[in-house]
Design a protein around this motif. Structure first.
Motif, short mmCIF file in Angstrom:
data_model
loop_
_atom_site.label_atom_id
_atom_site.label_comp_id
_atom_site.label_asym_id
_atom_site.label_seq_id
_atom_site.Cartn_x
_atom_site.Cartn_y
_atom_site.Cartn_z
N HIS A 187 89.01 44.01 29.03
CA HIS A 187 87.95 43.84 28.03
C HIS A 187 88.13 44.90 26.97
O HIS A 187 88.39 46.07 27.27
CB HIS A 187 86.56 43.97 28.65
N GLN A 188 88.01 44.52 25.69
CA GLN A 188 88.15 45.46 24.60
C GLN A 188 87.06 45.20 23.58
O GLN A 188 86.93 44.09 23.07
CB GLN A 188 89.53 45.34 23.93
N GLY A 189 86.24 46.22 23.31
CA GLY A 189 85.21 46.11 22.30
C GLY A 189 85.58 46.90 21.05
O GLY A 189 86.35 47.86 21.13
N TYR A 190 85.01 46.52 19.91
CA TYR A 190 85.33 47.16 18.64
C TYR A 190 84.06 47.61 17.92
O TYR A 190 82.98 47.08 18.16
CB TYR A 190 86.15 46.21 17.75
N THR A 191 84.24 48.56 17.01
CA THR A 191 83.10 49.24 16.40
C THR A 191 82.17 48.29 15.66
O THR A 191 80.96 48.46 15.66
CB THR A 191 83.60 50.33 15.43
N GLU A 192 82.71 47.25 15.02
CA GLU A 192 81.86 46.35 14.23
C GLU A 192 81.12 45.35 15.10
O GLU A 192 80.33 44.54 14.61
CB GLU A 192 82.68 45.64 13.15
N SER B 253 82.51 43.12 17.60
CA SER B 253 83.25 42.03 18.23
C SER B 253 83.96 42.54 19.48
O SER B 253 84.12 43.74 19.68
CB SER B 253 84.27 41.45 17.26
N SER B 254 84.37 41.61 20.33
CA SER B 254 85.07 42.00 21.56
C SER B 254 85.93 40.84 22.04
O SER B 254 85.73 39.68 21.65
CB SER B 254 84.08 42.40 22.66
N ILE B 255 86.89 41.16 22.91
CA ILE B 255 87.75 40.18 23.54
C ILE B 255 87.85 40.51 25.02
O ILE B 255 87.72 41.67 25.43
CB ILE B 255 89.18 40.17 22.93
N SER B 256 88.08 39.51 25.84
CA SER B 256 88.29 39.73 27.27
C SER B 256 89.14 38.59 27.81
O SER B 256 89.17 37.50 27.25
CB SER B 256 86.95 39.81 28.02
N GLY B 257 89.84 38.88 28.89
CA GLY B 257 90.71 37.86 29.47
C GLY B 257 91.50 38.44 30.63
O GLY B 257 91.05 39.37 31.30
N PHE B 258 92.70 37.90 30.86
CA PHE B 258 93.52 38.30 31.99
C PHE B 258 94.94 38.63 31.53
O PHE B 258 95.46 38.02 30.59
CB PHE B 258 93.57 37.19 33.04
N TRP B 259 95.55 39.61 32.21
CA TRP B 259 96.92 40.01 31.91
C TRP B 259 97.92 39.04 32.53
O TRP B 259 97.66 38.44 33.56
CB TRP B 259 97.21 41.41 32.45
N CYS C 119 95.88 37.11 27.95
CA CYS C 119 95.43 35.76 27.63
C CYS C 119 93.91 35.79 27.48
O CYS C 119 93.17 35.94 28.46
CB CYS C 119 95.84 34.79 28.74
N HIS C 120 93.43 35.67 26.23
CA HIS C 120 91.99 35.75 25.98
C HIS C 120 91.25 34.59 26.62
O HIS C 120 91.64 33.42 26.47
CB HIS C 120 91.70 35.72 24.47
N GLN C 121 90.17 34.92 27.30
CA GLN C 121 89.26 33.91 27.83
C GLN C 121 87.96 33.87 27.05
O GLN C 121 87.23 32.89 27.08
CB GLN C 121 88.94 34.21 29.31
N ASP C 122 87.70 34.96 26.32
CA ASP C 122 86.46 35.02 25.54
C ASP C 122 86.70 35.83 24.27
O ASP C 122 87.26 36.92 24.31
CB ASP C 122 85.34 35.67 26.36
N GLU C 123 86.29 35.27 23.14
CA GLU C 123 86.33 35.95 21.85
C GLU C 123 84.98 35.75 21.20
O GLU C 123 84.41 34.66 21.26
CB GLU C 123 87.42 35.36 20.94
N ASN C 124 84.43 36.79 20.56
CA ASN C 124 83.15 36.61 19.89
C ASN C 124 83.14 37.26 18.52
O ASN C 124 84.06 37.98 18.15
CB ASN C 124 82.00 37.15 20.76
N LYS C 125 82.12 36.95 17.76
CA LYS C 125 81.89 37.49 16.43
C LYS C 125 83.13 37.33 15.55
O LYS C 125 83.64 36.24 15.38
CB LYS C 125 81.39 38.92 16.52
N LEU C 126 83.68 38.43 14.99
CA LEU C 126 84.77 38.30 14.03
C LEU C 126 86.02 37.67 14.64
O LEU C 126 86.76 36.97 13.95
CB LEU C 126 85.12 39.66 13.42
N PHE C 127 86.27 37.91 15.92
CA PHE C 127 87.43 37.30 16.55
C PHE C 127 87.30 35.78 16.57
O PHE C 127 88.31 35.07 16.56
CB PHE C 127 87.62 37.82 17.98
N TYR C 128 86.08 35.30 16.60
CA TYR C 128 85.85 33.85 16.66
C TYR C 128 85.83 33.22 15.28
O TYR C 128 86.24 32.07 15.10
CB TYR C 128 84.52 33.59 17.38
N THR C 129 85.37 33.97 14.26
CA THR C 129 85.17 33.38 12.94
C THR C 129 86.30 33.65 11.95
O THR C 129 86.47 32.91 10.98
CB THR C 129 83.86 33.92 12.32
#
Length: 202
Positions: free
Chosen positions: A15-20, A22-28, A51-61
């Motif tokens: 899982h990796q979150g960012y200051t603005e 958004s975040s991503i999570s998944g499996f190696w 391999c991303h399983q979830d992307e939100n906010k800026l990663f999604y748009t």
């Protein structure tokens, strides 16, 4: 076990979150990576990727698809993709890479650089840390004029959406931009403190 984070169904997660926000999570997973096209015949290197399983906010748009992490990776027990590419000593000379960002595409070169893409002489700047690509700033210029103030260090990040800085440097930079726009008939479309500059106007 190589998994130092959460493990689900024998898969290692991240899982990796960012200051603005958004975040991503998944499996190696591991696979072979080859830079360039088939004509170049660059060798493939085994590396770990996500391999991303979830992307939100800026990663999604946003238009960009995925993320390529090429940070130094110092202090980590796992090698980064860039470090894996550097292990190909037969084809890669030294821990050097160059990245060119362009409106349409770009170029990533591992093991050197292509001087034919440069518009001037290469200038080298010492890194102030090995945890990320940090450089010391001595000043900023707006329309050829040097801005005063204490600028400290800056993190070079090809994927940064926003620029974060201290209150003093921010006020100095904003004042210089607003002054330039007032003296040159505006700077295109303005919304609050943001401008959309017409490239033809410079």
């Amino acid at each position: 076990s190589e998994c130092s984070t959460r493990c689900e169904h024998n898969r290692c997660g991240y899982h990796q979150g960012y200051t603005e926000g958004s975040s991503i999570s998944g499996f190696w997973f591991k696979d072979y990576v080859r830079l360039g096209d088939s004509i170049q015949h660059n060798p493939a290197v085994l590396s770990r990727m996500g391999c991303h399983q979830d992307e939100n906010k800026l990663f999604y748009t946003q238009k960009a698809n995925g993320i390529l992490g090429i940070g130094p990776g110092r202090g980590s027990t796992r090698a980064t993709l860039l470090e894996n590419l550097f292990q190909d000593h037969q084809h890669v000379r030294g821990s050097i890479f160059s990245i060119c960002l362009a409106e349409w595409g770009g170029r990533l070169v591992v093991g050197g650089y292509n001087a034919s893409y440069h518009t001037g002489k290469i200038q080298r700047i010492a890194l102030v840390t090995t945890d990320y690509y940090g450089v010391r700033l001595t000043g900023m210029r707006i329309n050829g004029h040097m801005l005063g103030g204490r600028w400290g260090t800056a993190m070079i990040d090809s994927g940064t959406t926003y620029t974060y800085m201290g209150a003093g440097p921010y006020r100095s930079l904003r004042s210089a931009i607003e002054g330039h726009c007032r003296s040159n008939g505006g700077c295109g479309f303005s919304r609050g403190t943001c401008w959309s500059i017409d490239e033809k106007r410079g």
